[in-house]
Design an enzyme around this catalytic site. Structure first.
Site, PDB file in Angstrom:
ATOM      1  N   PRO A 113       0.773  -1.258   0.000  1.00  0.00           N
ATOM      2  CA  PRO A 113       0.000   0.000   0.000  1.00  0.00           C
ATOM      3  C   PRO A 113       0.800   1.303   0.000  1.00  0.00           C
ATOM      4  CG  PRO A 113       0.044  -0.922   2.195  1.00  0.00           C
ATOM      5  CD  PRO A 113       0.760  -1.911   1.317  1.00  0.00           C
ATOM      6  N   CYS A 114       1.478   1.592  -1.097  1.00  0.00           N
ATOM      7  CA  CYS A 114       2.179   2.882  -1.197  1.00  0.00           C
ATOM      8  C   CYS A 114       1.179   4.040  -1.247  1.00  0.00           C
ATOM      9  CB  CYS A 114       3.093   2.897  -2.414  1.00  0.00           C
ATOM     10  SG  CYS A 114       2.301   2.524  -3.981  1.00  0.00           S
TER      11      CYS A 114
END
Length: 199
Positions: free
Chosen positions: A169-170
């Site tokens: 989850p950047c």
């Protein structure tokens, strides 16, 4: 009477015959351990995602804006040229991503192949995986968490080169002032993900 061509021998129209041939190729390549990278596309609320996996696990998720053909060419260079559209290997990953977008999944369990990251980028990727669903961290906080507090810009670059967006989850990394910052899938996609997780 002998069939005039391969399609006649297989029966049906050209598209059905090609689908059967492709299915056979996919099965034979998998059984003979000749399939190093399998891929498929998946329709999502953010558009078509390319999913690619090695026998180890999911190796790449790519937005349409990245150019799926270009991503496949890069995988051929960096992983193996033995690439084939083989959706079955990616059924689990596709199911988890669909569950995520449907609001039924907050954590991914699919096996990952992180060979496309190393060094500093790998440190960032490892930390991103620890940012929980619905939470956000600043680029500065990520830099501090991996022991490189001055490497804020480098964290941003590592996020931009994350080979597994959505799954790693950047999108949960934002600017210190709370603005969302850039994203490989585009700012609208990042806002959609953050809004969905905040609901």
């Amino acid at each position: 009477m002998k069939p005039e061509n391969l399609f006649d021998a297989l029966g049906g129209d050209d598209s059905e015959a090609l689908a059967r041939l492709h299915g056979r190729l996919e099965r034979d390549a998998e059984q003979a351990n000749l399939l190093d990278v399998a891929y498929r596309t998946l329709d999502t609320p953010l558009g078509s995602l390319l999913l690619a996996a090695t026998p180890v696990g999911l190796v790449r998720v790519a937005y349409a804006s990245e150019g799926h053909d270009a991503v496949l060419a890069t995988l051929a260079d960096k992983v193996s040229p033995r690439i084939l559209r083989a959706p079955a290997r990616l059924d689990g990953a596709a199911r988890e991503i669909e569950e995520y977008f449907a609001g039924r999944r907050t954590h991914f369990d699919v096996p990952l192949d992180l060979r496309l990251t190393d060094g500093f980028r790998r440190q960032v990727i490892d930390h991103l995986a620890e940012i929980g669903y619905g939470h956000r961290e600043s680029y500065a906080a990520v830099a501090a968490a991996i022991g490189r507090p001055r490497a804020v810009r480098a964290v941003g670059t590592a996020c931009a080169r994350n080979p597994l967006p959505v799954v790693i989850p950047c999108h949960r990394v934002v600017r210190t002032d709370g603005s969302i910052g850039q994203y490989v899938g585009g700012i609208d996609a990042k806002q959609t993900l953050l809004t969905m997780e905040a609901a």
